[in-house]
Design an enzyme around this catalytic site. Sequence first.
Site, mmCIF file in Angstrom:
data_model
loop_
_atom_site.group_PDB
_atom_site.id
_atom_site.type_symbol
_atom_site.label_atom_id
_atom_site.label_comp_id
_atom_site.label_asym_id
_atom_site.label_seq_id
_atom_site.Cartn_x
_atom_site.Cartn_y
_atom_site.Cartn_z
ATOM 1 N N ASP A 1 32.396 24.017 73.286
ATOM 2 C CA ASP A 1 32.993 22.972 72.329
ATOM 3 C C ASP A 1 34.147 24.129 71.311
ATOM 4 O O ASP A 1 33.904 25.000 71.183
ATOM 5 C CB ASP A 1 32.319 22.421 71.207
ATOM 6 C CG ASP A 1 32.871 21.392 70.339
ATOM 7 O OD1 ASP A 1 33.002 20.426 70.933
ATOM 8 O OD2 ASP A 1 33.089 21.649 69.099
ATOM 9 N N MET B 1 43.927 26.611 69.312
ATOM 10 C CA MET B 1 42.387 26.502 69.303
ATOM 11 C C MET B 1 42.177 27.471 68.234
ATOM 12 O O MET B 1 42.224 28.588 68.204
ATOM 13 C CB MET B 1 42.027 26.898 70.608
ATOM 14 C CG MET B 1 40.476 27.086 70.743
ATOM 15 S SD MET B 1 39.791 27.148 72.521
ATOM 16 C CE MET B 1 40.474 28.893 72.750
ATOM 17 N N HIS C 1 31.237 19.328 63.523
ATOM 18 C CA HIS C 1 32.671 19.775 63.736
ATOM 19 C C HIS C 1 32.518 21.418 63.763
ATOM 20 O O HIS C 1 33.587 21.899 63.273
ATOM 21 C CB HIS C 1 33.795 19.222 62.990
ATOM 22 C CG HIS C 1 33.804 17.707 63.374
ATOM 23 N ND1 HIS C 1 34.519 17.627 64.697
ATOM 24 C CD2 HIS C 1 33.376 16.662 63.071
ATOM 25 C CE1 HIS C 1 34.553 16.169 64.785
ATOM 26 N NE2 HIS C 1 33.720 15.710 63.776
ATOM 27 N N ASP D 1 27.905 22.138 67.647
ATOM 28 C CA ASP D 1 28.441 21.136 68.568
ATOM 29 C C ASP D 1 28.071 21.282 70.118
ATOM 30 O O ASP D 1 27.764 20.479 70.765
ATOM 31 C CB ASP D 1 29.911 20.541 68.281
ATOM 32 C CG ASP D 1 29.951 20.121 66.885
ATOM 33 O OD1 ASP D 1 29.092 19.797 66.523
ATOM 34 O OD2 ASP D 1 31.447 19.772 66.658
#
Length: 193
Positions: free
Chosen positions: A19, A32, A173, A178
Amino acid sequence: MDNKKPIYQSKSAIYISVDIECSGPIPIDYSMLSLGACIVGKEEDDYKKNSTFYIEIQPISDNYIKEALEVCGFSLQELKAKGMPPQQAMEYFADWIAKVSVARKPVFISHPVAFDWSFVNYYFYKFIGWNPFGVSGIDIKSVWIGKTNAKWHAIGIDDIKKSLGLEHIIHTHNALEDAKEQSIIFKEMMIEL
């Protein structure tokens, strides 16, 4: 890392739930910001034994979507100071994948795979020139639909969690939390179905 691509000598696979959190919808224009991963099928105690990976990454641009940063709670300025440089982060992730995979083929598991995969694949190629996962991954929702014949538009990840009795697992999140959530969902799907 010596940037050598591993040669997978086994026909077996290891499933790795991945994730990411990011600053916007596409990897070329946005960053990212964190990446979490864990081996699918490990029990909670095993997660303390090198079965998980987490990194926060310096942004590659100043571009961001306000809602994306609000969801993940990151500040680009803070990550510029405390995040790991992207090349180092991806080398570190590739090393971890090699370590946990041994000779098995690592298989990328995510939901939605198209989103998380696009960032991870882009960063691997941009910063180290190859992707340890190869060219594909498995989408959790797609597997569920294939096994249950559910309709794409009528089912979401929360519906899948409810069907598996996993609605108590919160989507935070946080990339590692996650990834663990996805790992549990995928493992239970494979057991139940």
